[in-house]
Write an enzyme that holds these catalytic residues in place. Sequence first.
Site, PDB file in Angstrom:
ATOM      1  CE  LYS A 202     104.733 -22.727  13.729  1.00  0.00           C
ATOM      2  NZ  LYS A 202     104.801 -22.187  12.773  1.00  0.00           N
ATOM      3  CE  LYS A 257     107.001 -25.509  15.234  1.00  0.00           C
ATOM      4  NZ  LYS A 257     107.218 -25.131  13.830  1.00  0.00           N
ATOM      5  CB  SER A 283     114.939 -24.937  16.563  1.00  0.00           C
ATOM      6  OG  SER A 283     113.891 -24.182  16.986  1.00  0.00           O
ATOM      7  CE1 TYR A 322     115.370 -28.923  12.953  1.00  0.00           C
ATOM      8  CE2 TYR A 322     114.551 -28.889  15.401  1.00  0.00           C
ATOM      9  CZ  TYR A 322     114.112 -28.918  13.528  1.00  0.00           C
ATOM     10  OH  TYR A 322     113.742 -27.848  13.253  1.00  0.00           O
TER      11      TYR A 322
END
Length: 334
Positions: A202, A257, A283, A322
């Site tokens: 990450k 990520k 996002s 998403y």
Amino acid sequence: MIFANRYFPATRMRRMRKDDFSRRLMRENVLTTNDLIYPVFVLEGENREQAVASMPGVVRQSLDKLLYTAEQALELGIPMLSLFPVIETGKDNAAQEAYNPDGLVPTVVRALKQRFPELGVMTDGALDPYTVHGQDGLIDDKGYVLNDETTEVLIRQGLCHAEAGVDVFGPSDMMDGRIGALRDAFEEAGFIHTKILAYSAKYASAFYGPFRDAVGSAANLGKADKYNYQMDPANLDEAIQEVAMDLEEGADMVMIKPGLPYLDVIRRVKDTFRVPTYAYQVSGEYAMLKAAFQNGWLNEEKCMMESLLAFKRAGADGILTYFALDAARVLRRG
């Protein structure tokens, strides 16, 4: 005629591209609904739904509303939801709400598993939604995130979620040694089937901004950063070491990520370890694409699907995105 390439014209690469049937026959990577994990934001209370301004099409939902979303995901063939809480009361320096058995996340987990036992449910292992400072862990008086003290809270959080019936716990905190500590705690408590999807690589990325708006931690974090525990975007070899450690400690799956800016990391991890490897289309990636779609600069459906296929080509076994519901509808249509 002299040809620069001695294999032409015996081999014409365009020959197999000419027809739809032959393109499909030689397609190397395929995206299906089995590859999709849907991240959702859950609110306290009832009959509540809030749009996330920086993520068009994404909403925060109370449990009663979320149940309808979960039903849609299940009907579309999406295997799992990933829960992210919006904690509006009870934040403190010790993140005590993170392991409250009657808190928002355990309550939602129990409701989802009772209503939809066949739907996979994953929860996030991190403290930023629960702290007044917005960091993923406990801090000292200088603001430094404390590793071992944070891990102790993560163990309590993981056990709390496991007791509620969560299928997958996803530690996204980036504390050293937390995977081994969690695995030992799960085994000792009898949660031998609780899976761990470790956010192993990450990065301290600038692409997380809209997510922090969605969970309500942006204001708490302020101008602080997470560079002292998340990875430097310049590093690739370090990611391999992080993944190796998490697998050694008991992770069942690993995560990279963000996603699209880190396809090279996904490929390297998959080629090195050959384990279940996942990517998070975060996002900021979603928001950029949505902005281009809304301005008419890109074709929404085609670019959405191409972006998801890129993860498969890079070696990902699945994608947190998403776009999951919309992509599943496209795939169902065929």
